[in-house]
Design an enzyme around this catalytic site. Sequence first.
Site, PDB file in Angstrom:
ATOM      1  N   SER A  21       0.827  -1.225   0.000  1.00  0.00           N
ATOM      2  CA  SER A  21       0.000   0.000   0.000  1.00  0.00           C
ATOM      3  C   SER A  21       0.852   1.262   0.000  1.00  0.00           C
ATOM      4  O   SER A  21       1.788   1.401   0.785  1.00  0.00           O
ATOM      5  CB  SER A  21      -0.920   0.015   1.220  1.00  0.00           C
ATOM      6  N   THR A  68      -8.741  -1.621   2.647  1.00  0.00           N
ATOM      7  CA  THR A  68      -8.476  -2.110   1.298  1.00  0.00           C
ATOM      8  C   THR A  68      -8.783  -3.602   1.215  1.00  0.00           C
ATOM      9  O   THR A  68      -9.358  -4.177   2.155  1.00  0.00           O
ATOM     10  CB  THR A  68      -7.036  -1.722   0.858  1.00  0.00           C
ATOM     11  N   LYS A  72     -13.292  -4.272   2.171  1.00  0.00           N
ATOM     12  CA  LYS A  72     -14.167  -3.124   1.898  1.00  0.00           C
ATOM     13  C   LYS A  72     -15.658  -3.446   2.040  1.00  0.00           C
ATOM     14  O   LYS A  72     -16.448  -2.585   2.400  1.00  0.00           O
ATOM     15  CB  LYS A  72     -13.922  -2.589   0.482  1.00  0.00           C
ATOM     16  N   GLY A 134     -16.432  -3.758 -16.573  1.00  0.00           N
ATOM     17  CA  GLY A 134     -16.355  -4.499 -15.321  1.00  0.00           C
ATOM     18  C   GLY A 134     -17.545  -4.172 -14.441  1.00  0.00           C
ATOM     19  O   GLY A 134     -18.135  -3.079 -14.563  1.00  0.00           O
ATOM     20  N   ALA A 135     -17.913  -5.113 -13.579  1.00  0.00           N
ATOM     21  CA  ALA A 135     -19.073  -4.897 -12.717  1.00  0.00           C
ATOM     22  C   ALA A 135     -18.831  -5.485 -11.331  1.00  0.00           C
ATOM     23  O   ALA A 135     -19.765  -5.879 -10.644  1.00  0.00           O
ATOM     24  CB  ALA A 135     -20.314  -5.504 -13.354  1.00  0.00           C
ATOM     25  N   ASN A 158     -19.835  -6.010 -19.076  1.00  0.00           N
ATOM     26  CA  ASN A 158     -19.185  -7.042 -18.261  1.00  0.00           C
ATOM     27  C   ASN A 158     -19.394  -8.419 -18.877  1.00  0.00           C
ATOM     28  O   ASN A 158     -20.448  -8.707 -19.437  1.00  0.00           O
ATOM     29  CB  ASN A 158     -19.738  -7.025 -16.826  1.00  0.00           C
ATOM     30  N   MET A 226      -8.121   1.832 -13.834  1.00  0.00           N
ATOM     31  CA  MET A 226      -8.142   2.131 -12.398  1.00  0.00           C
ATOM     32  C   MET A 226      -6.922   1.573 -11.678  1.00  0.00           C
ATOM     33  O   MET A 226      -6.671   1.904 -10.524  1.00  0.00           O
ATOM     34  CB  MET A 226      -9.446   1.631 -11.769  1.00  0.00           C
TER      35      MET A 226
END
Length: 282
Positions: A21, A68, A72, A134-135, A158, A226
Site C-alpha cells: 500500500s 483495502t 471493503k 467491469g461490474a 461485463n 483504475m
Amino acid sequence: MTSSPSPADLYCVMGNPVAHSRSPAIHARFAELTGQPVHYERRLIPLGGFAQGVRDFLAEGGRGCNITVPFKFEAPALAAVCSERVHLAGAANTLNFQVDGSIHADNTDGLGLVADITRNAGVGLKGARVLLVGAGGAAAGVLGPLLHAGARHITIANRTVAKAEALVASHSALAALQKAELLALTPQALEGNFDVIINATASSLSGEAVPIPASVLRPGSLAYDMMYGPAAQGFMDWASAHGAVPRDGLGMLVEQAAEAFAIWRGVRPPSAQVLEEMRQTA
Ligand code: ATR
C-alpha cells in the site's frame, strides 16, 4: 518552559495483503504539507479478523482508517452511519471514528476517480458518454460518483452481464434523478464509441487481453485504467495504439486519499502536487 509538541493523531490502512500500500507515504506527505498532526500506519489484518482489527484500533486511540482488499465489503456493517456512496457501492474504504466511539463509513474511491479525470486530466464528465468495463467491487464503487458528476450516458460492459444488470438496477433511481441513461451489455454487444472508457476489470492482473473491442475508442477519448504501474500498462498501450489518451489510476489513488484526509481533518491537501511528486519519483 518549553512545550512539547502535541502527539499525532493515529490513522491506518487495513488490508490483507497491505505491504504494497502506498497510502502511508501519501498521507505522510499530506500531513507534512498541511501541517496536520497525523501519523498513518499499515495494519495487516488476518482474514476473518476485520471487525476485531477495527475494535483493537479504536481501543488504541485510532481516529480513523482506510480499508483495502479484501475488507471493503465488511466495513459498512461496523458503521453506525453510512454515506449514500457506501449504500450505493455496498462497500466502504474510509472509516471515521467519532468521539463517542461510533463509526461513520464513506467510500472515496469514486470521488477520487472523478477528481482525477476532471481536475488532473482536465476532461469534463458533464454530458459525457462513459463506458465502464467491469461490474465487480471496483466498478460499483465509482458508478454513483460518475452519475453525480453529470455523465449523461453510462454503459456498463461485463463478461457476466447479470452483474452489470444488477449495478444498473441498484443505481436506477440516482440515474433517473440525474437524467442519465444507464445500460448493461456484454462486451460483444458494444456499439459506437465513448468519450471516456474506464477499465474496472481485473483482466490485466491475469495477463489477459483487454476485454472490449477497440471500436469503443475514438481519437482523443480518455482511456482510464483504475490500476497503476505494470498492471495498467497493457490497457494503456492498447488505448494509445488506437489514438485514445491513456491514463492510469495513480491519480485516483492520490485523490481518494485526499478525500479521506479531508473527511478526517477538515482540510484539503494539495493532491495535485503530491501526484506530480509521485510521478516524478516513480
Ligand atoms: P474488484 O473488486 O477489483 O472489482 P471483482 O469483484 O472480482 O474485483 O471484479 C472483477 C471484475 O473484473 C469483474 O467485472 C470480472 O468479470 P466477471 O464479473 O465476469 O467475473 C472482471 N474480470 C476479471 N477477469 C476478467 C477477464 N479475464 N476478462 C474480462 N473480465 C474480467
